[in-house]
Design an enzyme around this catalytic site. Structure first.
Site, PDB file in Angstrom:
ATOM      1  N   HIS A   1      47.299 -11.907  60.871  1.00  0.00           N
ATOM      2  CA  HIS A   1      49.093 -12.125  59.820  1.00  0.00           C
ATOM      3  C   HIS A   1      49.745 -11.435  59.379  1.00  0.00           C
ATOM      4  O   HIS A   1      49.179 -10.224  59.942  1.00  0.00           O
ATOM      5  CB  HIS A   1      47.629 -12.242  58.000  1.00  0.00           C
ATOM      6  CG  HIS A   1      47.026 -13.482  58.667  1.00  0.00           C
ATOM      7  ND1 HIS A   1      45.725 -14.331  58.752  1.00  0.00           N
ATOM      8  CD2 HIS A   1      47.467 -15.178  57.544  1.00  0.00           C
ATOM      9  CE1 HIS A   1      45.395 -15.249  58.346  1.00  0.00           C
ATOM     10  NE2 HIS A   1      45.882 -15.586  57.822  1.00  0.00           N
TER      11      HIS A   1
ATOM     12  N   LYS B   1      48.884  -8.644  54.322  1.00  0.00           N
ATOM     13  CA  LYS B   1      47.855  -9.230  54.087  1.00  0.00           C
ATOM     14  C   LYS B   1      46.591  -8.277  54.129  1.00  0.00           C
ATOM     15  O   LYS B   1      46.458  -7.609  55.084  1.00  0.00           O
ATOM     16  CB  LYS B   1      47.292 -10.173  54.817  1.00  0.00           C
ATOM     17  CG  LYS B   1      45.741 -10.916  54.581  1.00  0.00           C
ATOM     18  CD  LYS B   1      45.810 -12.264  55.023  1.00  0.00           C
ATOM     19  CE  LYS B   1      44.426 -13.290  55.030  1.00  0.00           C
ATOM     20  NZ  LYS B   1      44.763 -13.859  53.644  1.00  0.00           N
TER      21      LYS B   1
END
Lengths: 217, 217, 217, 217
Positions: D127, D131
């Site tokens: 990600h 995040k």
């Protein structure tokens, strides 16, 4: 910097506006189908519009006498010639691809090719279903830097913005170098680098390769 | 070339023998647990055996007075010191990793790191379930050339010989450079390059990095 | 189990022998160009040889009257017919591909296809430089289970044993299912499953698909 | 269909509006911070807003008495309870994840796990740098369907929307199943499916898993 943007409402215009705002740069002039916005004379002009607006671009360059970064595609020979002419008086950066990562991919590919012997090389590119041309322009650029008869495979699925992979395989190992575009933002970053480059440069005609070469030193 | 091979019947010994035969090189001497085979004085000695056989290796080097390529692992400090001593009279190439691809991966990683700014870097390595150490030595080498605090993820599944990937991610794109080992053959290729290098070199102590540097020019 | 192996010294014969030994099974009979080895009547016959030895296979089946697992490729129609005939009296498992993972890949591909709508599907296969045919047989099997006009891309580099990937792309996401062969060992595992299956089965003609279907329940 | 949209100007609201327009559906009611737009009574209500607007959602459900699809995150227990209550009179579809591809990934993972024995399983998720949580919620869902102690590796680079890969490795082969999100559009597609499902359903409380189960039959 205080910048002017021709093609403000296009897809790239929007990306450029968003990135430049985020980095604290100020839009002081723009031009688009909807008309002209003028607050102040810009330090640099950026054009991501259409070939039809090219005369308007030249007009504004004459008026402001500031550097130009131009990414408009589909320019004809005469228009490119005009750009070369005005580059005698101002810095002009012209390119069809402002991606930093693609420049890096090209350099990595060249290095790997120079280091590996008895190697098979193949190129794979993956793009969205709407892309009509096969192979992609970037895949052709990769083939050009390799300067060899390399097979290119093309995959067209869904909405993939653009992946490129170069495979180098010997009898004992495989090296792959891959680039994956996430969004148009990367191109806006290349435009910002080009604008910073143009403002500091003397008059001349430059490409994104020149920008990249200098900014990495 | 006419070569001698100590540790002929080991896994690496076999790989070396197969590759060298395929390339037209001739085994004229070998030594293993099962004994000595001698046909002719070799032009070069290759040792992929065990530290216990080290004295025998030194003995044969003294006898033949030819260059030595040694990949035996687990040598102690004193044995390495002895190798440096004999390297005053003959070329010695010593390394724990003869993979050409890993050398290329290291160079590509360094280049990408030098070209990309505002980038997140991560390393992923995948190996077979039997590998006890995490992360792999090669992943540590990658981290070393990056000279940064880079996160390393390790996956252990099935019988994967060894994959390494370096990720470079900016806000607009991701570049990955991957290496995948297919078999031990790649190491035999590095040994062959080292042998060719050693035969042409003056006395001295060399590593596989030196071999690679010179063979690519 | 006590097994017999025809084609003992071939590449697959070796793999089978190594795996079966590791799992505690005992070779009590073998036949190869070099001759016959007989210690005891086997419980099962395995044949990975050449079509030229087919008559010999039939002869041994008649003699031992035990189940047969046969992976010999290039059998002609008449030979396949003969296998069907002897399968009236003994269990026969015949297949050209004993990979468990490929069976799994086929099932995953079918499931993904049934679940996804408005999806673009493409197949990519990567093999070693020596593979002459494009696309691979397994890629064709994948296309067959999809039962659609799916584009297949083929990459030929180095010594890759065989990778297959199926791409499913919609406008918002991409799902890929990949299989990577590491070695011939996987095929030997399929042969072992087939042998275990055959020993427990009634007379009949079976394929590896049947073996897989039953062993997973 | 004629639909109403609460949270019209949010990120998901925009995605939903764009997809629904493209597919010929008509926005006849919306509510947002900027106020209410009313043209006609909708056939269905969609809510992607904030928990603070929940009372307003309930108010509109009471007024229009039409099915509700709700993807607002951060609802508290009492709000969920209220949804269950109103689901006695109308169909309610509530979920925190409307991705079709993730549902497919979960099913493929379950199938592969049920088919493969003596297999090592690992999960990798990648990600963007922003995040904060490791591992991702989706990686945890994958681990849950496997119902095993599976290692999860997390990579955080650049601006990757979200990749998930499940590895299955035996001694002879590796199978990987991967999902890559390209944009929020995929979630809008799940919302559309949910709306179509809700309109045809009897009163009750449903999740996206129910929607997916029925739409694939």
């Amino acid at each position: 910097m205080k910048y002017g943007l021709i093609g403000r409402n296009g897809r790239m215009g929007n990306e450029i506006y968003n990135l430049f705002s985020e980095k604290g740069h100020q839009l002081v002039f723009s031009y688009d189908k909807s008309g002209e916005f003028f607050e102040e004379k810009p330090e640099i002009l950026i054009d991501f519009s259409l070939p039809e607006a090219f005369n308007k671009v030249i007009e504004y360059v004459d008026k402001f006498k500031v550097p130009l970064v131009i990414g408009t595609t589909g320019l004809d020979e005469n228009q490119i010639k005009q750009l070369h002419e005005i580059s005698q008086n101002i810095p002009v950066v012209q390119s069809y691809n402002f991606s930093i990562g693609i420049q890096v991919l090209l350099r990595l590919t060249k290095l790997a090719d120079s280091l590996l012997k008895d190697v098979d090389i193949e190129i794979l590119e993956t793009h969205h279903r709407f892309k009509k041309d096969k192979p992609s322009g970037t895949a052709k650029m990769l083939k050009d830097v390799l300067n060899k008869d390399v097979n290119i495979s093309s995959i067209r699925v869904g909405n993939v913005p653009g992946d490129h992979t170069v495979y180098f395989g010997t009898l004992g190992e495989v090296i792959t170098i891959s680039h994956r575009a996430l969004s148009r933002r990367t191109f806006a970053e290349g435009v910002l680098k080009s604008a910073e480059f143009a403002i500091k440069s003397i008059a001349g005609f430059y490409t994104f390769n020149d920008v990249f070469n200098l900014t990495i030193n």
